[in-house]
Write an enzyme that holds these catalytic residues in place. Structure first.
Site, short mmCIF file in Angstrom:
data_model
loop_
_atom_site.label_atom_id
_atom_site.label_comp_id
_atom_site.label_asym_id
_atom_site.label_seq_id
_atom_site.Cartn_x
_atom_site.Cartn_y
_atom_site.Cartn_z
N TYR A 144 42.71 38.23 39.94
CA TYR A 144 42.64 39.15 41.07
C TYR A 144 43.97 39.11 41.80
CZ TYR A 144 41.18 40.97 45.65
OH TYR A 144 41.08 41.69 46.81
N ASP A 239 51.81 35.52 40.09
CA ASP A 239 51.13 35.73 41.37
C ASP A 239 50.73 34.36 41.90
OD1 ASP A 239 49.53 36.21 43.50
OD2 ASP A 239 48.23 37.66 42.50
N LYS A 267 49.09 33.13 51.56
CA LYS A 267 48.27 31.99 51.99
C LYS A 267 49.10 30.88 52.63
CE LYS A 267 44.57 33.27 48.79
NZ LYS A 267 43.49 33.82 49.57
N1 HOZ Z 1 40.26 37.32 48.10
C1 HOZ Z 1 40.06 36.12 48.80
C2 HOZ Z 1 39.84 34.96 47.92
N2 HOZ Z 1 40.05 35.14 46.56
C3 HOZ Z 1 38.92 36.21 49.75
C4 HOZ Z 1 39.42 36.54 51.07
C5 HOZ Z 1 38.38 36.51 52.19
O1 HOZ Z 1 37.23 36.88 51.99
O2 HOZ Z 1 38.76 36.15 53.26
#
Ligand code: HOZ
Length: 422
Positions: A144, A239, A267
């Site tokens: 993702y 990524d 992050k």
């Molecule tokens: N896409 C985020 C973790 N893979 C989740 C982000 C969230 O829900 O804060």
């Protein structure tokens, strides 16, 4: 269902916010129930609107490698607040953050700050296309890379959690530019390059996948990516939004000894405030406007509060390499608590338990995990005060704030919860 302050807030949220949440996985859809609303955090613990206390293994989905309210972050943000919240003009601290990133991640010779991981991957892809003059991208099933149109193809994270097919709203022309292969499958990738090599702008990969649960790269996988992209004049994009500054100070590329052409970061780089970045080879990054023709911009890019927080965290990590030893040891203790019949995948402080006795090396394997059992396990843990990602297809994160007592409480809860989930 018993009404609590959190359930009341969730009902209220659903009237004004789609699904009651601002990012889908938070809604507990795949595990059942409704999410606790968080009132505050301190170190490794969070407290909900009903006063319940949890040991937090989400850590804001990765950014909080030092835990909640770490003094270096609070001090940096407080100091930045005395100067102003946003200027939309260059500041000295942006250079300091860029220089710090370059020092910690040497493949990043130049870096551009943006606001979210999605923005970083979207921009990196545009740069790869603009630089190579090619349109196609290769991604891996279950990885993702944010909600970028052309990357919402066979995506992990919330898309996998909700069992959605590829998202409506993405024009076919966009998803047609994306070719997919199973993670860790070098022959499939070789075949893609045999058929489409001269049209492929880039291969984008989570060097340790965290978005179908934690899945490490197989030995030789990254070397094959590096060789195939280089041989075909395509770019390799790591990524590292999740893995950057987390699995090692230099990210997964340091751990596996690979030098990608472009890297996306998010992050941890923002220390819990919204920052992300993309960067890489100087000859590629000079194509970005205004030094080159590839356009990308942002009003809040390089926001002074976020830059201060990120800089403080990166400097702290660089000055304290022992943090990574501690993360490794604490996460290994959690991993060891799994009984036979559970597959544990872990790289550093990223970890997932899969409810299958088979190895999990790609998205198909991950989907074979018994997600009903995961749901029971998740709630048993929550009942014991342990806050895990509410999805089989996300990794948990250990932070430097987790104490020996936290780990031993969690191990006790794990033993009971694995049994209760059977
Ligand atoms: N896409 C985020 C973790 N893979 C989740 C982000 C969230 O829900 O804060």
């Amino acid at each position: 269902m018993q009404q609590t302050r959190s359930t009341q807030l969730f009902e209220r949220a659903r009237l004004s916010i789609p699904g009651g949440v601002n990012s889908p996985v938070r809604a507990f859809r795949s595990v059942g129930g409704t999410p606790p609303f968080i009132a505050r955090g301190e170190g490794s613990h969070i407290f909900d609107a009903d006063g319940n206390e949890f040991i937090d293994y989400i850590g804001s989905w990765g950014p909080l490698i030092l835990g909640h309210r770490h003094p270096v972050v609070l001090d940096a943000v407080a100091e930045a607040l005395t100067r102003g919240t946003s200027f939309g003009a260059p500041t000295e601290q942006e250079i300091e953050l860029a220089e710090t990133v370059r020092a910690m991640v040497p493949s990043v010779e130049m870096v551009r700050l943006v606001n979210s991981g999605t923005e970083a991957t979207m921009s990196a892809l545009r740069v790869a296309r603009g630089f190579t003059g090619r349109d196609l991208t290769v991604k891996f099933e279950g990885c993702y890379h944010g909600h970028v149109d052309s990357l919402l193809v066979k995506a992990g994270s919330g898309v996998a959690t909700l069992g959605l097919p590829d998202s409506p709203g993405v024009p076919k022309g966009f998803s047609d530019t994306t070719l997919t292969a199973p993670y860790n499958d070098v022959p499939a990738l070789e075949e893609i390059f045999r058929l489409h090599g001269p049209q492929i702008a880039a291969v984008i990969v989570e060097p340790v996948c965290g978005n179908m649960g934690c899945i490490p790269p197989a030995p030789g996988f990254h070397q094959a990516l590096r060789r195939l992209t280089a041989d075909n004049g395509s770019l390799l994009i790591f990524d590292e939004v999740m893995t950057g500054f987390r699995v090692a100070a230099g990210g997964a590329q340091a751990l596996y000894g690979i030098r990608p052409d472009l890297t996306t970061l998010g992050k941890v780089i923002g220390g819990g405030l919204p920052i992300a970045a993309y960067g890489g080879r100087r000859d590629i990054m000079t194509f970005v406007a205004p030094s080159g023709p590839i356009y990308q911009a942002g009003t809040l890019s390089g926001n002074p509060l976020a830059v201060s927080a990120g800089l403080a965290v990166l400097r702290h990590l660089a000055a304290h390499p022992e943090i990574y030893t501690r993360l490794e040891q604490a996460a290994a203790e959690l991993a060891a608590a799994a009984p036979q019949g559970i597959t544990v995948n872990r790289v550093g402080s990223m970890l997932t338990w899969f409810f299958t006795d088979q190895p999990v090396t790609n998205a198909d394997d991950a989907r074979r995990s018994d997600t009903k059992r995961f749901g029971r396990f998740f709630h048993a843990m929550l009942d014991r005060g342990i806050y895990l990602p509410p999805s089989q297809f996300e990794a948990l994160f250990v932070s430097a704030a987790h104490t020996d007592a936290d780990i031993s409480t969690t191990v006790d809860a794990l033993r009971e919860s694995f049994r209760l989930a059977e």
